[in-house]
Design a protein around this motif. Sequence first.
Motif, PDB file in Angstrom:
ATOM      1  N   LEU A 198       0.829  -1.208   0.000  1.00 22.95           N
ATOM      2  CA  LEU A 198       0.000   0.000   0.000  1.00 22.95           C
ATOM      3  C   LEU A 198       0.863   1.258   0.000  1.00 22.95           C
ATOM      4  O   LEU A 198       0.595   2.224  -0.725  1.00 22.95           O
ATOM      5  N   HIS A 199       1.911   1.259   0.816  1.00 27.77           N
ATOM      6  CA  HIS A 199       2.792   2.426   0.900  1.00 27.77           C
ATOM      7  C   HIS A 199       3.425   2.700  -0.460  1.00 27.77           C
ATOM      8  O   HIS A 199       3.460   3.849  -0.920  1.00 27.77           O
ATOM      9  N   GLN A 236       8.815   2.856   9.905  1.00 28.82           N
ATOM     10  CA  GLN A 236       9.408   3.294   8.635  1.00 28.82           C
ATOM     11  C   GLN A 236       8.371   3.934   7.715  1.00 28.82           C
ATOM     12  O   GLN A 236       8.649   4.923   7.031  1.00 28.82           O
ATOM     13  N   VAL A 237       7.152   3.374   7.702  1.00 35.33           N
ATOM     14  CA  VAL A 237       6.094   3.961   6.868  1.00 35.33           C
ATOM     15  C   VAL A 237       5.729   5.347   7.398  1.00 35.33           C
ATOM     16  O   VAL A 237       5.564   6.312   6.633  1.00 35.33           O
ATOM     17  N   LEU A 238       5.617   5.464   8.751  1.00 31.42           N
ATOM     18  CA  LEU A 238       5.308   6.771   9.353  1.00 31.42           C
ATOM     19  C   LEU A 238       6.352   7.810   8.969  1.00 31.42           C
ATOM     20  O   LEU A 238       6.029   8.975   8.688  1.00 31.42           O
ATOM     21  N   ALA A 239       7.620   7.398   8.943  1.00 26.28           N
ATOM     22  CA  ALA A 239       8.725   8.331   8.667  1.00 26.28           C
ATOM     23  C   ALA A 239       9.007   8.482   7.188  1.00 26.28           C
ATOM     24  O   ALA A 239       9.942   9.196   6.809  1.00 26.28           O
ATOM     25  N   ALA A 240       8.232   7.765   6.340  1.00 27.57           N
ATOM     26  CA  ALA A 240       8.482   7.780   4.890  1.00 27.57           C
ATOM     27  C   ALA A 240       9.936   7.439   4.587  1.00 27.57           C
ATOM     28  O   ALA A 240      10.605   8.092   3.781  1.00 27.57           O
ATOM     29  N   ASP A 241      10.427   6.398   5.252  1.00 27.69           N
ATOM     30  CA  ASP A 241      11.821   5.971   5.121  1.00 27.69           C
ATOM     31  C   ASP A 241      12.129   5.622   3.662  1.00 27.69           C
ATOM     32  O   ASP A 241      11.480   4.750   3.073  1.00 27.69           O
TER      33      ASP A 241
END
Length: 923
Positions: A198-199, A236-241
């Motif tokens: 999804l990301h 990582q998804v929260l931080a848009a790594d």
Amino acid sequence: MVEICLLGEVTAHVGGRPVDPGPPRQRCVLAALAVEVGRVVPVDRLVERVWGPEVPLRVRGALSSYVSRLRHVLAGSGEVGVVRRSGGYALVVEPSVVDLHRFRELCARARGADDERAEALLAEAVGLWRGEALTGLECGWADAERDRLRGERVAAEDELVDVRLRLGAGEGLVAGLAVRVRERPLDERVAGQYLLALHRAGRTAEALAHYRRVRERLADELGTDPGTALQQLHRQVLAADPALDRTTPATAVPRQLPAAPAPFVGRDGELDRLDTASPSGAAVVISAIAGAGGIGKTWLALHWAHRNLHRFPDGQLFVDLRGFSPEGEPMDPAVAVRGFLDALDVEPGRVPVDPHAQTALFRSLVANRRVLVVLDNAADTDQVTPLLPGSPSCTVLVTSRNRLPGLIAHSAARHVPLDVLTDAEARALLTDRLGAARVAAEPAAVAEVIGSCAGFPLALSIVAGHAHMHPDLPLSALAAELRELGLDALDDGDPAASLPAVLSWSHRALTPGQARAFALLGIAPGPDIGLAAAASLTGSSLKDTGSVLRGLEQASLITRDARGRYRMHDLIRRHAADTAAELPEREREAALRRVVDHYLHTAFAADRCLHQERSPIALDPPAPGTLLRPAPDYAGALAWFDAEHPNLLAAQQTAATLDGHHAAWALAWCLTTFHHRRGHLHARLAAWQVGLVAAERVADPAVHHLAHQAAGRAHADLGRHAEAERHLRRALELAEETGDRNDQARAHQEFTRLWALRGDDRKALEHATHALRLHRGLDRPLGEALCLNLVGWYAARLGEHDRAREHCLAALARYREHREPEGEAMTLDSLGYIDHHTGRHDEAVGHYRQALALFRELGHSYAVADSLDGLGHPCAALGRLEEARELWEEALELYRAQAREEEAARVLRQLGELDGGDGAGGA
């Protein structure tokens, strides 16, 4: 072409066409055997799988009927068979024919491959499924097996998604993963895959929302939080790594690989082994490709390297180390390291003077980079070691004519031995080079060329190149040149393209002792050789011979199989034989006499283990330097004969060539017991055809008698009755001329068998009675016992059962008194026949079973088949039809293996009568 499908509805295809595997229970039999392809499934286990706990009456008959029908369904393919083995049945077929095993093989290969290759393999594996496994089977075993296989499918699908995510996929996976998360809402692996997909599809808000739903459901239903991996992915998804987005690695500088070989054929197994060398472990992966000169090592390395360039984006380094070059000494590894540093764009001023420092710099430069290093034509481990990277991200291919045991032992290199091409692969190579039309136009010449080249890629390429440059030259002319000139026809002006030159480079690297052994092995009799025979051939000790052979093996001039036996490829053997011509004739002949004496005296001792009561023959003393290693016991003697049989026949031919007439006929004598017990009827005749010619050149009438008698028996057993009678009459004449009553009795014994085979039991009985009278005048209790049994047997065949039983019981007593198990077994078999034909079926079963146990213990497969056949009749008469069927099915397999077509046809009729409900108890 056969295909058996379990991953969906249970079906089968033969020749590309679907065939009906029959009703559900018959399909269940097929599935139960196919799941364990190649392994024996015991009858009880099959019954349990097909019928469950409620087993009907006569279930074994029903099972046998299903098996017979399956054989009919799958008949004609030549690839698959349902065979009876001790205690059960087995589906004998290549595992890849069954889609389940093909699925498992693809998954296993994917686990050792890079991501791009793994994605293709797993996609193929998952694509084999056509719904639920074992569809159409309704039984407890199928239900349990279906659940287990569903787990394997889910695991493969999960791994395929992981691989695709690692390759950068995202949006294309979302729809499929949405279904999977609904089916497995608490599976954190699937949740993580869905989050990442999804990301990457630009739907990060939905990804975060899905994570919250998973976290809440885990807390509500299991009272736990998501695992560490899923929590880390969420952060990582929260931080848009950016690490979640797959990036393309930078292009490396060195591209040193030579062009890929063309054409390239075969080597699928070796390519698969190299594919599994994944650079994901804790140490650099090294594959050592070993084989003889001209076998195609460099071709394989370069083909694999070009096929896998995507795995090494940081570069490919290549160096020819000239380990076996006509140009001089092997390359100094320091020179190779300096070449690598130049390829890696190291400025000259930065290159250290010390070779060790140069190696350290090289390893630093390739550390953590995905680099392929190809070290071609290495001489030994010392030459290779300084060129090995230290980083697990690198992969190394080493090719060498030596096995490089040090590299395998100390650097965990994977040994990849290279053998010759198959005939089909050789034909494909010629077709690629010369065109299908030219190859198809001369099939006989092409077959001869392939045979002459013995699967050596270099030899085939030389011939193909010659034919390509002379398009008007018939291939038959090339075949004739190879036939007349041998290896010289493969001698090219360019040493690198000359097979004799290539082999000579390997030969020059040998020590004097290795070179002498190599030459003698080229003229040794037989297709392979054991250590003791090789020691006799060379006239050396076991220890010294073992050391020399290990050196030749490491040089890839000989190979050793799992039994410890040594063998040369045909072209290498021709080269070795050519070099043997340079040895003095006296040395060559002495070596051959030693090895012939090794085989003769060891065979004599082994025959004494098999048949202690047999009257021995006299042998000449073995030549000096002959090593004798007699077998320790009966089982060891039988195993020795099994292993050495082709070599013994070849040694007999060698003895005849050397005018060793006594050895030639004595080898035939030594093989007789073994040939009889193993049912090698054609080999026995061939041995005695040579033995008889040799015996007639020995000035001993007793030898002449023995050879004619044995030749007569060999002809008789193959249905050549006129020839058999001619030899047996000559044997009897010789015995009567010398007045030897024992030899006369033995000739009459053989006439007994001949007349029986001709269908005249009355004449057989007359000769048996005459032989018994002669023996009673001699002090030979075992000879008398043999004739008692013969009289009993043929009396029984003529319906004189009281006389038969009396003689057989007397024979049994003598055999047991003198502890002679073969004669005891033969007599028990006769008593079983007598009991059955006088209505004493239980006693018949007992006698037959005792005989069968003794024959099996003796390894007497010829007699085992007859006793199995005999035992089936009283079992059928007692109503034990399923037991009779199992006995006759095993007898049928043995008869077919022994090429006893008449007996096999009779047993087939008996099985047919069982299926018809006749009982078949009267035969």
